[in-house]
Design a protein around this motif. Structure first.
Motif, PDB file in Angstrom:
ATOM      1  N   GLN A  57       0.787  -1.303  -0.034  1.00  0.00           N
ATOM      2  CA  GLN A  57      -0.140   0.077   0.098  1.00  0.00           C
ATOM      3  C   GLN A  57       0.883   1.265   0.172  1.00  0.00           C
ATOM      4  O   GLN A  57       0.548   2.133  -0.704  1.00  0.00           O
ATOM      5  CB  GLN A  57      -0.960  -0.042   1.162  1.00  0.00           C
ATOM      6  CG  GLN A  57      -2.032   1.112   1.131  1.00  0.00           C
ATOM      7  CD  GLN A  57      -3.007   0.531   2.245  1.00  0.00           C
ATOM      8  OE1 GLN A  57      -3.418  -0.500   2.132  1.00  0.00           O
ATOM      9  NE2 GLN A  57      -3.891   1.560   2.688  1.00  0.00           N
ATOM     10  N   GLU A  58       2.044   1.206   0.878  1.00  0.00           N
ATOM     11  CA  GLU A  58       2.857   2.381   0.780  1.00  0.00           C
ATOM     12  C   GLU A  58       3.651   2.651  -0.582  1.00  0.00           C
ATOM     13  O   GLU A  58       3.714   3.848  -0.841  1.00  0.00           O
ATOM     14  CB  GLU A  58       3.858   2.053   1.756  1.00  0.00           C
ATOM     15  CG  GLU A  58       4.871   3.157   2.215  1.00  0.00           C
ATOM     16  CD  GLU A  58       4.145   4.250   2.698  1.00  0.00           C
ATOM     17  OE1 GLU A  58       3.467   4.201   3.756  1.00  0.00           O
ATOM     18  OE2 GLU A  58       4.477   5.643   2.157  1.00  0.00           O
ATOM     19  N   ASN A  59       3.736   1.681  -1.142  1.00  0.00           N
ATOM     20  CA  ASN A  59       4.515   1.763  -2.512  1.00  0.00           C
ATOM     21  C   ASN A  59       3.845   1.738  -3.758  1.00  0.00           C
ATOM     22  O   ASN A  59       4.324   1.997  -4.743  1.00  0.00           O
ATOM     23  CB  ASN A  59       5.756   0.637  -2.642  1.00  0.00           C
ATOM     24  CG  ASN A  59       6.767   0.927  -1.760  1.00  0.00           C
ATOM     25  OD1 ASN A  59       7.657   1.633  -1.611  1.00  0.00           O
ATOM     26  ND2 ASN A  59       6.837  -0.210  -0.500  1.00  0.00           N
ATOM     27  N   CYS A  60       2.246   1.720  -3.634  1.00  0.00           N
ATOM     28  CA  CYS A  60       1.375   1.511  -4.649  1.00  0.00           C
ATOM     29  C   CYS A  60       1.636   3.176  -5.422  1.00  0.00           C
ATOM     30  O   CYS A  60       1.254   3.842  -4.574  1.00  0.00           O
ATOM     31  CB  CYS A  60       0.147   1.228  -4.460  1.00  0.00           C
ATOM     32  SG  CYS A  60      -1.062   1.209  -5.817  1.00  0.00           S
ATOM     33  N   ASN A  64      -2.029   4.611  -5.130  1.00  0.00           N
ATOM     34  CA  ASN A  64      -2.767   4.780  -4.021  1.00  0.00           C
ATOM     35  C   ASN A  64      -3.993   3.697  -3.698  1.00  0.00           C
ATOM     36  O   ASN A  64      -5.043   3.846  -3.242  1.00  0.00           O
ATOM     37  CB  ASN A  64      -3.441   6.166  -3.944  1.00  0.00           C
ATOM     38  CG  ASN A  64      -2.543   7.199  -3.625  1.00  0.00           C
ATOM     39  OD1 ASN A  64      -1.508   6.912  -3.259  1.00  0.00           O
ATOM     40  ND2 ASN A  64      -2.861   8.330  -3.924  1.00  0.00           N
ATOM     41  N   PRO A  82       0.461   2.534   6.463  1.00  0.00           N
ATOM     42  CA  PRO A  82       0.775   3.554   5.333  1.00  0.00           C
ATOM     43  C   PRO A  82       0.986   4.948   5.597  1.00  0.00           C
ATOM     44  O   PRO A  82      -0.054   5.386   6.651  1.00  0.00           O
ATOM     45  CB  PRO A  82      -0.697   3.286   4.515  1.00  0.00           C
ATOM     46  CG  PRO A  82      -1.639   2.738   5.547  1.00  0.00           C
ATOM     47  CD  PRO A  82      -0.942   2.177   6.594  1.00  0.00           C
ATOM     48  N   ARG A 122       0.227   7.688   4.443  1.00  0.00           N
ATOM     49  CA  ARG A 122      -0.905   8.814   4.393  1.00  0.00           C
ATOM     50  C   ARG A 122      -1.914   8.502   5.554  1.00  0.00           C
ATOM     51  O   ARG A 122      -2.441   9.294   5.771  1.00  0.00           O
ATOM     52  CB  ARG A 122      -1.477   8.222   3.113  1.00  0.00           C
ATOM     53  CG  ARG A 122      -2.087   9.375   2.285  1.00  0.00           C
ATOM     54  CD  ARG A 122      -2.549   8.756   0.908  1.00  0.00           C
ATOM     55  NE  ARG A 122      -1.239   8.595  -0.131  1.00  0.00           N
ATOM     56  CZ  ARG A 122      -0.944   7.527  -0.571  1.00  0.00           C
ATOM     57  NH1 ARG A 122      -1.675   6.505  -0.163  1.00  0.00           N
ATOM     58  NH2 ARG A 122       0.058   7.288  -1.371  1.00  0.00           N
TER      59      ARG A 122
END
Lengths: 579, 289
Positions: A545-548, A551, B157, B159
């Protein structure tokens, strides 16, 4: 009706029941500690263990716990002053009445029953129990303590004690008002004759009516002063040496005043006699039924407190098994564990009451006594046992000293082995199981995991077969995190995934890898996606999820697929049960 | 500044030294701590099987903080992640929030999203500040190379968690440096410890753990610094169990407040050093005036 005979019968039933119950502690199997152990070994280990405790340093721990937790009940006090007060009032009030009233023939002088301090203390004790009962009633039905549930056994216990005390109180009040009782006292105890000693008797009648609550039909205030004086002397001469003023029994006296208006009809109906038998028979029925009711806790709970003070990991497994069955009896359904349970919100979310520890305990009694559970019950029990973070709070707060954490470890294992697949096994709720692997039976250790994996995959293998037909044109379920739709297939998620990177052949092992799952969902194939082994091997590190770059909430999508797979399994189970 | 301390389930039951060390350090740094006894599980382990259970559990705890009008200081990174995800999910969904509040109302609670969820490291860096920490030190470490393990659920994550730079985190490293210990660059430093799979995917869990440990070993780290009870137990109890079988040199793990506490001159008992399974008492010898 011979009272003595009834007492002995009730006592015999009670003792027989206790014997059966205590013997059964050695004969029942529940968790992982004693399956298959010969019963004789359990009895012998139990006896030698107990004997060994008596003659070792452990006796001091046992005595200290008896003082602090049985007599002073500090475990209740540390959690709630109100509950401690409630239980102390009932416990000490009732104990007083048992010893100095019911068993007055052994522990006091029955002839002094109407003298002080006995007359007064009897009332005090009765009022104490009543006050405790009022608090109990308020907690369960008026304030409604959260997650506190009341079952048949709780109703019985409250009703039994209430009936005993209230019948006793009303009996005392009705005796005070009763003309029949007055005449009986005058003739058989004062030694007066109603016909020959008219003046004295009339005087006594007036005196007792004015001061002691007697209600003779036709006799009322204002009383003749001379008669009162005569009565006063007669009282001093004939009554006072055995019977002090009724006002020393204030609760009874107040009851008498309340009953006054109907004293006549009550007396004609021979109320004192009837109330006496209600009172006594309730006590005797309570005594006979004791081993089969919540009242058994008066023996089991002290035993559990002491046992847990002296036993631990070093104890023999068969003794631990016996202790666990004792603990089931020691549970009083007080709900303290449910009040502090870390996993309580699972109960509100799923509606499964067996997530709450107190409800688990009550249910386990059925499980331990070999009652056949329906698949639905077994499933609810397995879920209840597994939705637990092993925070140990229940164990810390239990006023009966029950080592709940060991019970859960032991019984949970037995239950998830026996029951249907549990999705929760494939979650961090298994952390504790993993950390304590060496305490669990090794051969069957992986069975619940395998069972869950297979059940949750659903029709995955069928769907993934080379020649299977794939229906396109549908949309993924609304419950799946919708961000998968932004995926443009760059495969970064799969590249950074430590799980995919762990295997030589990730596709084979995982069914589908992360980017494939996103594409599946884009094609509306959520049954295919939620059946992949990948979702259960996801370690939730969120690298994907972090690297997608788009988003896409990859790990969140996988979470929602886990939820979907679990729901689908629920529905399949419900369908099977309905079928 | 006052915080409500949220310790979750793992810490009181299995890693009590994290709580005792954190309290000792926070007290010395004059951070006010309030205890809310009604806190229950953050919801993290329930999220797998049932979303609603997780949201209710998280929201209830946050509502308890809100009722006291206080921010929530969290020690466990899984708890931290659970709360941040829950706040994120509820912030953007009024209907969901209403549904949650319907269940919380009978418990006398309401979730409004007002409490700030802060991890211990953030509180130390942003509120106490590096200068005040430096001034509170009694000694400094010399010759202590450590492998700083950031964990996953606070870092990513980013965000949603807003904790640190996810690709090159510096928060824990900078705090560790204040004590004189040297954070090394180590292979797989940002990877997962494997704890979430323990109990049902143990081979994979062990494999992930071993990747981390070999990275730490190769970088010459004397120990790992952890910031979460799950990571700590994985590198401590689980590594100890594995090391007994595979004969590899164990890399012990120390919780950050234990490391900081040693440098602050706090007594080893208060820091619960003896509660760690793999012996870390040797680290105290590396302290100098």
């Amino acid at each position: 009706m011979n009272l003595a005979v009834l007492v002995y019968v009730a006592l015999a039933i009670c003792i027989l029941g206790l014997f059966i119950k205590k013997l059964s502690l050695f004969f029942r199997d529940m968790g992982i500690y004693a399956s298959g152990e010969p019963k004789a070994r359990r009895i012998i280990s139990g006896i030698t263990g107990f004997w060994g405790m008596l003659f070792s340093k452990k006796i001091f721990s046992a005595l200290w716990v008896f003082l602090a937790d049985v007599l002073l009940q500090r475990r209740i006090l540390t959690q709630s002053f109100t509950r401690w007060a409630m239980h102390m009032l009932i416990f000490y009030g009732f104990s007083y009445l048992l010893v100095f009233h019911a068993l007055a023939v052994f522990f006091a002088n029955p002839d002094e029953a109407y003298l002080n301090p006995w007359l007064f203390l009897r009332n005090v004790a009765g009022v104490m129990v009543l006050a405790g009962l009022c608090i109990a009633f308020a907690r369960r039905f008026i304030i409604k303590v959260p997650r506190l549930k009341t079952n048949g056994q709780d109703y019985y216990a409250l009703a039994l004690v209430a009936l005993i005390i209230v019948s006793g109180l009303v009996l005392e009040g009705s005796k005070m008002t009763s003309q029949r009782v007055f005449v009986d006292m005058v003739e058989n105890w004062a030694g007066l004759s109603v016909e020959d000693d008219e003046a004295e008797v009339k005087g006594l009648e007036a005196y007792w009516s004015k001061h002691y609550g007697l209600k003779v039909p036709g006799v009322k205030a204002p009383f003749d002063e001379e008669m009162l004086t005569e009565g006063g002397y007669a009282n001093e001469t004939y009554c006072a040496s055995c019977h002090v003023s009724n006002k020393w029994a204030p609760a009874g006296y107040v009851t008498a005043k309340i009953l006054s208006p109907i004293a006549g009809p009550l007396d004609r109906a021979n109320a004192p006699h009837i109330l006496y038998w209600i009172h006594v028979l309730t006590c005797l029925l309570g005594l006979a039924y004791l081993p089969f009711s919540k009242m058994l806790h008066i023996f089991s709970t002290p035993a559990s407190l002491v046992a847990n003070a002296v036993m631990g990991d070093e104890s023999k497994p068969e003794n631990l098994a016996t202790k666990q069955l004792l603990e089931l009896e020691a549970c009083t359904h007080c709900g303290t564990c449910s009040l502090t349970c870390s996993a309580m919100m699972g109960y509100y979310a799923t509606g499964n009451p067996l997530i709450l520890p107190a409800e688990k305990m009550q249910f386990l009694k059925k499980f331990a006594w070999g009652r056949k559970l329906s698949p639905k019950e077994m499933d609810a029990l397995a879920e209840g046992m597994y939705v637990c973070t092993n925070c140990d709070r229940c164990t810390v707060v239990c006023p009966s000293g029950i080592e709940l954490k060991r019970l859960w470890l032991s019984v949970r294992e037995a239950v998830i082995q026996k029951g249907a697949a549990q999705p929760n096994v494939l979650s961090p709720l298994s952390w504790f199981r993993g950390l304590n692997r060496e305490k669990l039976p090794a051969e069957a250790y992986n069975e619940p995991v395998k069972k869950a994996q297979e059940a949750l995959a659903g029709r995955f293998d069928e769907i993934m077969a080379q020649d299977a037909v794939v229906e396109l044109g549908s949309e993924a379920s609304k419950s799946v995190d919708p961000t998968f739709a932004s995926c443009f297939g760059c495969q970064t998620c799969t590249t950074v995934c430590p799980v995919a990177g762990n295997y030589e052949n990730p596709g084979k092992r995982l069914g589908l890898v992360p980017h494939q799952i996103m594409l599946c969902l884009a094609m509306g194939q959520d049954e295919m996606a939620s059946g992949a082994a990948m979702i259960w091997e996801c370690v939730t590190c969120y690298q994907c999820q972090e690297n997608c770059p788009q988003n896409v909430g990859v790990a969140d999508v996988l979470y929602s697929l886990k939820n979907l797979a679990a729901k689908n399994l629920e529905q399949r189970k419900a369908g099977q049960k309905a079928a | 500044m006052e915080y409500a301390l949220f310790i979750g389930c793992n810490i009181p039951a299995r890693v009590p030294q994290y709580e005792s060390a954190a309290r000792a350090v926070l007290e010395k740094l004059s951070v006010g701590i309030v205890d809310i006894a009604d806190y229950a599980c953050c919801g993290y382990p329930m999220r797998t099987a049932d979303r609603k259970t997780w949201l209710l559990a998280a929201a209830r705890n946050l509502a308890l903080s809100e009722a006291r009008d206080i921010d929530t200081l969290v020690l466990c990174q899984c708890c931290f992640g659970s709360f941040k995800h829950a706040q994120h999910a509820l912030a953007n969904d009024a209907a969901l929030t209403a549904e949650i509040n319907k269940e919380l109302a009978p418990l006398g609670l309401e979730y409004k999203g007002r409490t700030q969820v802060v991890h211990l490291l953030t509180a130390l860096h942003d509120w106490v500040g590096p200068n005040n920490i430096k001034n509170a030190l009694a000694k400094k470490f010399a010759g202590l190379s450590v492998a700083v393990h950031n964990g996953c659920h606070a870092l990513r994550p980013s965000r949603i968690t807003g904790f640190d730079d996810p690709l090159n985190p510096v928060l824990c490293d900078s705090l560790v440096s204040l004590t004189g210990a040297l954070p090394v660059d180590w292979e797989n430093r940002l990877e997962c410890c494997g704890a979430p799979l323990m109990g049902y995917k143990e081979d994979l869990s062990a494999s992930l753990m071993e990747k981390k440990l070999s990275g730490a070993r190769n970088a010459g780290a004397k120990c790992i610094v952890s910031n979460c009870p799950w990571c700590q137990l994985q590198f401590d109890s689980v590594q100890a169990r594995a090391a007994a079988g595979n004969g590899k040199a164990a890399v012990p793990s120390i919780l950050f407040p234990q490391l900081l506490g040693l440098a602050m001159g706090i007594d080893a008992d208060k820091l619960g050093l003896a509660d760690n399974i793999l012996d870390i008492s040797g680290l105290a010898q590396l302290l100098e005036e």
